[in-house]
Design an enzyme around this catalytic site. Structure first.
Site, PDB file in Angstrom:
ATOM      1  CG  HIS A 280       0.591   9.145  -6.774  1.00 21.60           C
ATOM      2  ND1 HIS A 280      -0.521   9.484  -6.031  1.00 21.60           N
ATOM      3  CD2 HIS A 280       0.458   9.808  -7.942  1.00 21.60           C
ATOM      4  CE1 HIS A 280      -1.291  10.303  -6.740  1.00 21.60           C
ATOM      5  NE2 HIS A 280      -0.714  10.525  -7.894  1.00 21.60           N
TER       6      HIS A 280
ATOM      7  CG  HIS B 163       0.573   6.567  -0.571  1.00 22.89           C
ATOM      8  ND1 HIS B 163      -0.465   7.304  -1.099  1.00 22.89           N
ATOM      9  CD2 HIS B 163       0.064   5.933   0.523  1.00 22.89           C
ATOM     10  CE1 HIS B 163      -1.549   7.128  -0.358  1.00 22.89           C
ATOM     11  NE2 HIS B 163      -1.258   6.304   0.619  1.00 22.89           N
TER      12      HIS B 163
ATOM     13  CG  HIS C  30      -1.713   1.225   1.444  1.00 22.03           C
ATOM     14  ND1 HIS C  30      -3.064   1.277   1.182  1.00 22.03           N
ATOM     15  CD2 HIS C  30      -1.380   2.465   1.897  1.00 22.03           C
ATOM     16  CE1 HIS C  30      -3.520   2.493   1.454  1.00 22.03           C
ATOM     17  NE2 HIS C  30      -2.505   3.242   1.891  1.00 22.03           N
ATOM     18  CD  GLU C  31       1.603   3.697   3.647  1.00 21.16           C
ATOM     19  OE1 GLU C  31       1.867   4.753   3.067  1.00 21.16           O
ATOM     20  OE2 GLU C  31       0.531   3.515   4.256  1.00 21.16           O
TER      21      GLU C  31
END
Length: 716
Positions: free
Chosen positions: A512, A509, A505-506
C-alpha cells in the site's frame, strides 16, 4: 507537514497489529563515545538528520544516526518549520492553493526526517535514553502542532482557499479538504479561551499517552516468568526450550525466561502441559501494568471526552469517527453487536467440545481461560488430525518469505525483490530489499525486522521511513516489523501459521505504501482513514492460504519435501477452527475500546476491571473462558497507538478484504490481471480520492458481509 507529525504530536505512533519481545540491543551509533565528547559545532556537522540522506531513495543512515543527534535535530527542525509556516502566514499575496496548501506540503523537511527516524527507533529499538528523549520532545511537538492548527491567520488562509476549491482538480480539492478538516477538528474555530483549554488538554493527553506506551514497554521487560525446573516446560519442543534458555541468559538470569506477547492470549499456552504454570502465565498476561496503566486509561478516556465536548461532540467516539468511513458510533455498534451473538454461540459450542476433551483426558475441572488453547489444540488434532508441531517444519522463515510472500507478489504484481546488504540497518537481523517492477523500473525500498527483542514494541506493524510523493520527487521507503521469537543460535526459524499470515498481512500494508502514485505526501501511501487502511493488509493475508501459493513455500526445512497434499487439505479444513473464540475475543476488545471512548466527560469510572466486566455483559460477551484480546491496561491501540475508538477497523475492513478476495478468485485468482487492476484502483491511490469509490472502481460495487461470514465460519 506530514501525517507522522500529527500522530507523534499526540504521543502516538501508528501500530498496525499485535505480538511480542526478546534480547536487548540498542541502535548502532558508530561513534557514540567520540560524539558525546565532541564540541557542539562538531556534533552539528556530524548530525546526518540535518540534511537529506545521500543513500538510495534517501534511506536513513542508520549506521551514522546517534541517539544524541535526535534532540538537536528536533530543535533545528521545529525552528525551521516554524519559520516556514510563518512565511506562509505573513505572505502579502492573497491566499491561493499554491501559496498556502502546496506551500504547507513543502515545509518541515528536517522535522519530518527526524520524526520518522526517531519514532521508528522508539518503536523498534527503545531504551532509557530514547524514552527520555521522547518524554522531552512530545510536549514540544504538541505545542508546535497547536501553534499551527490554532493560528487564526493561517486558518483564515486555509478557509479562503477552501471557499474557492471548486475551481481546482479533484486531487487538489482532496488536499484542500484534508487541511480544512484538520484545522477544524483541531479547534481552529474555537474561541481564544477554548483554544487555551485545548492546548492544555492536548499537552496532558500527549504526556499520558506517552507514559502509557512506555509503561507497556517496561511491562514487556518486567512482567516475565522465570522457570528454573525444565520439567515444568513439558509439552514444549527442545527448540522452544532452548530459546527460553537463551532469553534467560541474555537477561543475565539462570533458567528459562518466558516473555509476554502483546495480546491476552499467549502462544505457549497451546503446548504447556503444566496447568499451574499455564494459569500463572495467563494471569501475568491479563493483569499486566494494572497499577501503572489502570489510572492512566481512566484519565485518558476522561480527557478525550472533555476534548470532544469542547469541539461540540457528544463523546470521543463521535469525534474520532467523524473523519472515518463508519462516520458515527452507531454504525460501529451496529456491526459489532450484530456479530456478537453469532460469535458467542460458536464459542460456546467450541467450549463444549473442549470441556468434553478435558473430561476424556481425566480432568475434573471446569474450563478456564488458561485451559482453552491447550485443550483446543487437542480437539483440533482429534477433529482434523492436525498437529501444530507437524506443521511448523514446513514454514521456515526464509522459504516462507522468498518462495511464499515474494512469489505471490511477483505473480500478482510482477515485482521482484533484490536484497541490499550494502544498506545500513538498525539491527543485525534486519533485511533490506530494493523493489522493482517487471520492466526493472524501481519501486522503492522495503525493510523487514522479523524478531522480538527487549526494547521493541510488541505486535507487528508497517511504517514509512520516506513517503512517496511526486511533489517532492520521493519514492517510498517502508518497513515491516514482526515479533517472531528468535531461535537459539544455529537453529532455523520455524514459524506458526499465524506468524505466516501476519507476514503476509504486514506486507499488504507494505505494498500500500510502495505502490503509492500520489502527488501530495499528506495524501500518499497509507494516509487513509483507519477503517480503510487495514483493508489492503487483510486482503493480502488470503494469498498465504491459496493452495497454489502454500504448496510453493511450505517445504520441510530439512528434506525440502513439499508439504503433503493431505496435510495441506487438513490446514484448509481447519482454517475456521476456533473462530468463535477468535471472533469473540476480538469483539470484546473492539467494544471495550468503543465503550471507553463513548463515555461522557462527567462519567465516573473507578475500577478498570469492573468497567470491563460491565462492557462484556452489556454486549452479551460475558463468557468467562474468553476475555478480550487486549484488556485496558495493555491496549496500545486504544490508549497509545492512534486507534482510539478505532479498533473496530480490523473487522470493518475485513468485510472489504473478504469480499475483494472472493471477487478476485471469481476472476481467476492469482494472476497479473487481478493484481494490476487492484494496484491501479486501490493500492496506488492513497487518500487522493473517495475511498469507497476506490473500492467500487476495483470491485464494481460496495462490499457485502457474505464473504466475511463464510471466511470466519459463522455461516455455512
Amino acid at each position: 507537514m506530514r501525517k507522522s507529525l500529527l500522530a507523534t504530536a499526540i504521543g502516538a505512533t501508528l501500530v498496525l497489529s499485535a505480538c511480542q519481545d526478546q534480547a536487548k540491543e540498542t541502535p548502532a551509533p558508530a561513534k557514540q563515545e567520540a560524539t558525546q565528547a565532541a564540541p557542539v559545532a562538531e556534533q552539528t556537522a556530524a548530525n546526518v538528520l540535518l540534511s537529506p540522506s545521500p543513500l538510495d531513495y534517501h534511506a536513513p543512515q542508520f549506521d551514522k544516526i546517534n541517539n544524541k543527534d535526535f534532540l538537536p535535530a528536533f530543535e533545528t527542525g521545529l525552528e525551521e518549520h516554524k519559520q516556514q509556516i510563518d512565511s506562509i502566514i505573513n505572505n502579502a499575496d492573497a491566499p491561493s492553493f499554491d501559496n498556502t496548501m502546496v506551500a504547507m506540503e513543502k515545509t518541515g523537511a528536517t522535522l519530518t526526517r527526524t520524526l520518522k527516524a526517531f519514532f521508528s527507533m522508539s518503536a523498534l529499538m527503545s531504551n532509557d535514553e530514547i524514552q527520555d528523549i521522547e518524554g522531552k520532545i512530545v510536549p514540544k511537538l504538541t505545542e508546535h502542532t497547536d501553534n499551527i492548527y490554532l493560528n487564526d491567520k493561517l486558518f483564515a488562509r486555509v478557509a479562503a482557499v477552501y471557499a474557492q476549491k471548486d475551481a481546482l482538480n479533484a486531487e487538489d480539492q482532496r488536499l484542500v479538504d484534508h487541511y480544512y478538516n484538520q484545522f477544524v477538528r483541531a479547534g481552529a474555530k474555537l474561541s481564544d479561551a477554548d483554544k487555551n483549554k485545548m492546548r492544555e488538554l492536548n499537552g496532558e493527553l500527549a504526556k499520558l499517552a506517552t507514559e502509557f506506551g512506555q509503561n507497556i514497554l517496561k511491562s514487556f521487560k518486567d512482567d516475565v516468568l522465570l522457570v528454573t525446573d525444565r520439567a515444568q516446560l513439558a509439552g514444549l519442543s527442545d527448540g522452544q526450550i532452548d530459546g527460553l534458555a537463551a532469553a534467560a541468559k541474555a537477561a543475565g538470569k539462570e533458567g528459562y525466561l518466558i516473555s509476554l506477547v502483546n495480546t491476552t492470549r499467549q502462544p505457549l499456552l497451546t503446548s504447556l502441559e503444566n496447568r499451574e504454570l499455564r494459569q500463572k502465565l495467563w494471569e501475568t498476561s491479563a493483569n499486566r501494568a494494572m497499577d501503572t496503566n489502570g489510572p492512566l486509561a481512566i484519565q485518558l478516556a476522561k480527557l478525550r471526552a472533555e476534548k470532544a465536548q469542547l469541539l461540540g461532540f457528544k463523546s470521543w467516539a463521535d469525534y474520532a469517527l467523524g473523519d472515518q468511513m463508519a462516520a458515527k458510533p452507531e454504525a460501529v455498534y451496529g456491526i459489532l453487536d450484530d456479530l456478537a451473538p453469532k460469535a458467542v454461540a460458536r464459542a460456546r459450542a467450541e467450549a463444549a467440545d473442549i470441556q468434553a476433551q478435558i473430561k476424556a483426558t481425566g480432568g475434573d475441572f471446569e474450563l478456564q481461560p488458561w485451559d482453552w488453547a491447550f485443550y483446543a489444540e487437542q480437539v483440533r488434532k482429534a477433529k482434523y488430525d492436525l498437529d501444530e508441531s507437524a506443521i511448523k517444519p514446513y514454514f521456515e522463515f526464509n522459504t516462507v518469505l522468498k518462495d511464499g510472500l515474494f512469489f505471490a507478489m511477483q505473480k500478482l504484481y510482477g515485482i521482484t525483490m533484490k536484497e541490499r546488504k550494502d544498506l545500513p540497518v538498525w539491527n543485525a537481523d534486519v533485511l533490506a530489499f530494493e523493489v522493482f517492477n517487471e520492466d526493472d523500473s524501481p519501486v522503492g525500498l522495503f525493510y523487514l525486522d522479523p524478531y522480538a527483542r527487549v526494547g521493541k514494541n510488541g505486535g507487528a506493524w508497517m511504517d514509512e521511513l520516506v513517503t512517496q510523493s511526486f511533489l517532492e520527487g520521493n519514492k517510498p521507503v517502508v518497513y515491516n516489523a514482526l515479533n517472531i521469537p528468535k531461535p537459539a543460535e544455529g537453529q532455523p526459524t520455524l514459524m506458526t501459521f499465524d506468524e505466516v499470515t501476519t507476514m503476509f498481512h504486514e506486507f499488504g500494508h507494505g505494498i500500500h505504501g510502495l505502490f503509492s502514485q500520489v502527488k501530495y505526501p499528506s495524501l500518499a501511501g497509507t494516509s487513509t482513514a483507519r477503517d480503510f487502511v487495514e483493508f489492503p493488509s487483510q486482503a493480502n493475508e488470503d494469498w498465504a492460504t491459496l493452495p497454489e501459493v502454500l504448496s510453493h513455500y511450505a517445504k520441510h526445512y530439512q528434506t525440502g519435501e513439499t508439504i503433503p497434499a493431505e496435510l495441506l487439505e487438513k490446514i484448509q479444513a481447519a482454517s475456521t477452527f476456533n473462530q468463535g473464540y477468535d471472533t469473540t475475543e476480538y469483539l470484546a476488545a473492539a467494544l471495550l475500546d468503543m465503550e471507553w471512548h463513548s463515555l461522557p466527560a462527567d462519567a465516573k469510572v473507578d475500577d478498570v476491571k469492573a468497567f470491563e466486566a460491565q462492557v462484556r455483559a452489556k454486549h452479551g460477551l460475558d463468557f468467562a473462558p474468553v476475555l478480550p484480546r487486549y484488556q485496558s491496561t495493555y491496549f496500545s491501540h486504544a490508549f497509545a497507538g492512534g486507534y482510539s475508538a478505532g479498533y473496530y477497523a480490523y473487522l470493518w475492513t475485513e468485510v472489504f478484504a473478504a469480499d475483494a478476495f472472493a471477487h478476485s478468485m471469481a476472476q481467476g485468482g492469482l494472476k497479473r490481471e487481478n493484481g494490476d487492476i487492484y494496484r491501479k484502483t486501490v493500492l496506488s491511490m492513497g487518500n487522493s480520492q473517495d475511498l469507497m469509490q476506490d473500492y467500487i472502481n476495483f470491485r464494481g460495487q460496495k462490499p457485502t458481509v457474505d464473504a466475511l461470514l463464510k471466511r470466519r465460519g459463522l455461516v455455512n
